[in-house]
Design an enzyme around this catalytic site. Structure first.
Site, PDB file in Angstrom:
ATOM      1  N   ASP A 190      -1.588  -0.339  -4.552  1.00 52.47           N
ATOM      2  CA  ASP A 190      -2.948   0.606  -4.967  1.00 52.47           C
ATOM      3  C   ASP A 190      -3.105   1.624  -5.889  1.00 52.47           C
ATOM      4  O   ASP A 190      -3.688   2.910  -5.951  1.00 52.47           O
ATOM      5  CB  ASP A 190      -3.388   0.813  -3.569  1.00 52.47           C
ATOM      6  CG  ASP A 190      -3.074   0.777  -2.086  1.00 52.47           C
ATOM      7  OD1 ASP A 190      -2.116   1.280  -2.465  1.00 52.47           O
ATOM      8  OD2 ASP A 190      -4.331   1.433  -1.572  1.00 52.47           O
TER       9      ASP A 190
ATOM     10  N   THR B  56      -7.559   3.740  -1.223  1.00 53.51           N
ATOM     11  CA  THR B  56      -6.804   2.609  -0.965  1.00 53.51           C
ATOM     12  C   THR B  56      -7.754   1.744  -1.038  1.00 53.51           C
ATOM     13  O   THR B  56      -8.062   1.033  -1.994  1.00 53.51           O
ATOM     14  CB  THR B  56      -7.027   2.250   0.568  1.00 53.51           C
ATOM     15  OG1 THR B  56      -5.327   3.219   1.289  1.00 53.51           O
ATOM     16  CG2 THR B  56      -6.523   1.281   0.300  1.00 53.51           C
TER      17      THR B  56
ATOM     18  N   HIS C  21       2.456   8.400   5.117  1.00 52.27           N
ATOM     19  CA  HIS C  21       0.889   9.690   6.261  1.00 52.27           C
ATOM     20  C   HIS C  21       1.304   9.998   6.167  1.00 52.27           C
ATOM     21  O   HIS C  21       1.251  11.648   6.658  1.00 52.27           O
ATOM     22  CB  HIS C  21      -0.135   8.695   6.031  1.00 52.27           C
ATOM     23  CG  HIS C  21      -1.272   8.697   4.808  1.00 52.27           C
ATOM     24  ND1 HIS C  21      -1.045   9.431   4.182  1.00 52.27           N
ATOM     25  CD2 HIS C  21      -1.858   7.101   4.607  1.00 52.27           C
ATOM     26  CE1 HIS C  21      -2.844   8.684   3.450  1.00 52.27           C
ATOM     27  NE2 HIS C  21      -2.392   7.194   3.044  1.00 52.27           N
TER      28      HIS C  21
ATOM     29  N   TYR D 168      -8.839  -8.576   8.866  1.00 50.19           N
ATOM     30  CA  TYR D 168      -7.278  -7.281   9.345  1.00 50.19           C
ATOM     31  C   TYR D 168      -6.950  -7.085  10.670  1.00 50.19           C
ATOM     32  O   TYR D 168      -8.226  -6.899  11.085  1.00 50.19           O
ATOM     33  CB  TYR D 168      -8.175  -5.838   7.957  1.00 50.19           C
ATOM     34  CG  TYR D 168      -7.208  -5.276   8.432  1.00 50.19           C
ATOM     35  CD1 TYR D 168      -5.464  -5.371   7.418  1.00 50.19           C
ATOM     36  CD2 TYR D 168      -7.113  -3.770   8.928  1.00 50.19           C
ATOM     37  CE1 TYR D 168      -4.469  -4.229   7.639  1.00 50.19           C
ATOM     38  CE2 TYR D 168      -5.768  -3.356   8.707  1.00 50.19           C
ATOM     39  CZ  TYR D 168      -4.694  -2.899   7.960  1.00 50.19           C
ATOM     40  OH  TYR D 168      -3.533  -1.957   8.486  1.00 50.19           O
TER      41      TYR D 168
ATOM     42  N   ASP E 222       2.922   3.132   3.076  1.00 48.98           N
ATOM     43  CA  ASP E 222       1.032   3.378   3.323  1.00 48.98           C
ATOM     44  C   ASP E 222       1.649   5.314   4.898  1.00 48.98           C
ATOM     45  O   ASP E 222       1.060   5.763   4.569  1.00 48.98           O
ATOM     46  CB  ASP E 222       0.018   2.954   2.769  1.00 48.98           C
ATOM     47  CG  ASP E 222      -0.786   4.274   2.489  1.00 48.98           C
ATOM     48  OD1 ASP E 222      -0.657   5.146   2.255  1.00 48.98           O
ATOM     49  OD2 ASP E 222      -1.926   3.893   3.669  1.00 48.98           O
TER      50      ASP E 222
ATOM     51  N   ASP F  60       0.407  -1.604  -0.156  1.00 52.29           N
ATOM     52  CA  ASP F  60       0.378   0.011   0.171  1.00 52.29           C
ATOM     53  C   ASP F  60       1.314   1.363   0.369  1.00 52.29           C
ATOM     54  O   ASP F  60       1.938   1.601   0.710  1.00 52.29           O
ATOM     55  CB  ASP F  60      -0.960   0.082   1.070  1.00 52.29           C
ATOM     56  CG  ASP F  60      -2.534   1.123   1.090  1.00 52.29           C
ATOM     57  OD1 ASP F  60      -1.918   1.404   0.129  1.00 52.29           O
ATOM     58  OD2 ASP F  60      -2.979   0.358   2.350  1.00 52.29           O
TER      59      ASP F  60
END
Length: 414
Positions: free
Chosen positions: A248, A80, A207, A167, A203, A45
């Site tokens: 992604d 995402t 961020h 998850y 990811d 990601d």
């Protein structure tokens, strides 16, 4: 397992007794399983193509060198959930229904789909507009396993992968790799032939700290080590694998001073702000359409807004009823914000997919993949027909993905 162990011990005893007796009769060789290749789809990601040039990814770069590598264009919006679902359905978000990480639907006016609300994010209602590849494979009698993938926890069309995990960000990369390798140790009858594997740490670091932060590079180096563990583990098991590694979307750098406050433009008695970030969606309250239009459709610095029916055609977005009535897209590096925040993220995605920082990664390698094929930048929906071919199923009719884009990377059938 106990029966198999007893059988092996018995066979070993026969060999020892035969040797002790001095017999000259030939001993039959123990059969070694000829394993069918597994297809493993890996998502990193937030991985931008230029991260591969940072000198910290020898394992992923080795995969690319043995197969093919290309930059890939995410679907709009470059978020995402939307793009993970596009990769496994071959449909753009406007068609598969996961139009954003946050959504509302007029059929359920009192609820909102968000990543943090499992009552909605795990409800098939939101996902049943499309069929992901693991559902198609399971219907065809092909066992699948998902070591995380957005949507794989949901019984889409009443079907889940036979092996799946809910998850949990706390599950380490090593645990994720070991789970997949444990699946590969199973007898053939219960061994998945299609597997997904998901890494979120690149990811997250991008961020929180920005795409150029050393911590983001370190997170990618850690993922690369895990990919190396996977490749080594598969080799030790004698398990051939066609590995497709993707991201992604990419990641763009942001800053505290590059913020547009949409909540100061649209009051609560005029419209509902559905989403914020690089892309913000607004629904006008009854009788307030003109007021919202007058505010949002006027020129703005660092932001452009449209009615959803007038979005640029290249976005292929705006027909799904879940798309808000008005959409505002920030310029690269800017964020649209709907509330006070103590901390502005240092990296974001969701911008125009044509922005260089939004580019995604595509790498494929394995026994079915040729080496060194040159590919232009392509749309991520084109990955789906490739996966279907590797898994051995027919893609769902009407896909947005074009099989001809990636068919040149496949070796000719024997």
């Amino acid at each position: 397992m106990h029966n198999r162990l007893r059988t092996l011990l018995a066979a070993f005893s026969v060999l020892v007794l035969s040797a002790c007796a001095g017999t000259q009769r030939p001993v039959a060789a123990i059969a070694v399983e000829a394993r069918t290749p597994v297809t493993i789809l890996i998502s990193v990601d937030g991985l931008r193509p230029d991260y591969l040039d940072r000198g910290v990814s020898p394992n992923i770069n080795a995969l690319a060198a043995s197969g093919v590598k290309a930059s890939m264009r995410p679907s709009f919006p470059s978020l995402t959930f939307s793009n993970h679902h596009s990769l496994v359905t071959g449909l753009r978000p406007d068609r598969h229904g996961i139009v954003d990480n946050t959504m509302v639907d007029a059929r359920r006016p009192d609820v909102r789909f968000t990543l943090g609300d499992p009552r909605q994010s795990l409800d098939p209602f939101w996902w049943d507009e499309a069929e992901p590849i693991w559902v198609t494979a399971e219907k065809a009698g092909i066992r699948t396993g998902t070591m995380f993938w957005p949507g794989s926890e949901v019984a889409i069309h009443g079907t889940r992968p036979q092996d799946w995990l809910r998850y949990d960000k706390a599950v380490s990369g090593t645990q994720r790799i070991n789970t997949v390798l444990d699946w590969m140790r199973r007898p053939a009858a219960i061994r998945p032939r299609f597997v997904t594997l998901y890494f979120d740490t690149v990811d997250t670091a991008g961020h929180e700290l920005g795409p150029d932060a050393p911590e983001t590079t370190a997170a990618f180096a850690e993922v690369d080590r895990h990919v190396g563990e996977l490749v080594a583990g598969l080799k030790a098991l004698g398990q051939p694998a066609n590995i497709v590694l993707v991201s992604d979307h990419g990641m763009g750098a942001t800053a505290d001073e590059r913020v547009i406050r949409i909540d100061r433009m649209i009051a609560p008695d005029v419209g509902t702000i559905v989403t914020e970030g690089p892309l913000s969606g607004v629904n006008a309250l009854p009788g307030k359409d003109g007021a919202v239009a007058a505010t949002l459709l006027a020129p703005h610095d660092h932001m452009q807004c449209w009615r959803k029916g007038t979005l640029p055609a290249r976005f292929a977005y705006g027909k799904n009823p879940r798309v808000p009535e008005f959409l505002c897209l920030a310029a690269s590096g800017w964020a649209i914000q709907a509330r006070d925040r103590e901390h502005i993220l240092k990296g974001m995605h969701g911008y125009d997919p044509a922005e260089p920082d939004m580019a995604a990664v595509f790498i494929a390698a394995g026994p079915a993949i040729t080496s060194g094929a040159a590919l232009p930048v392509f749309d991520n929906v084109d990955v789906y027909p490739l996966l279907a071919r590797l898994v051995g199923i027919a893609p769902i009719a009407g896909s947005d993905g074009r099989a001809e884009t990636l068919s040149p990377i496949l070796k000719p059938a024997d």
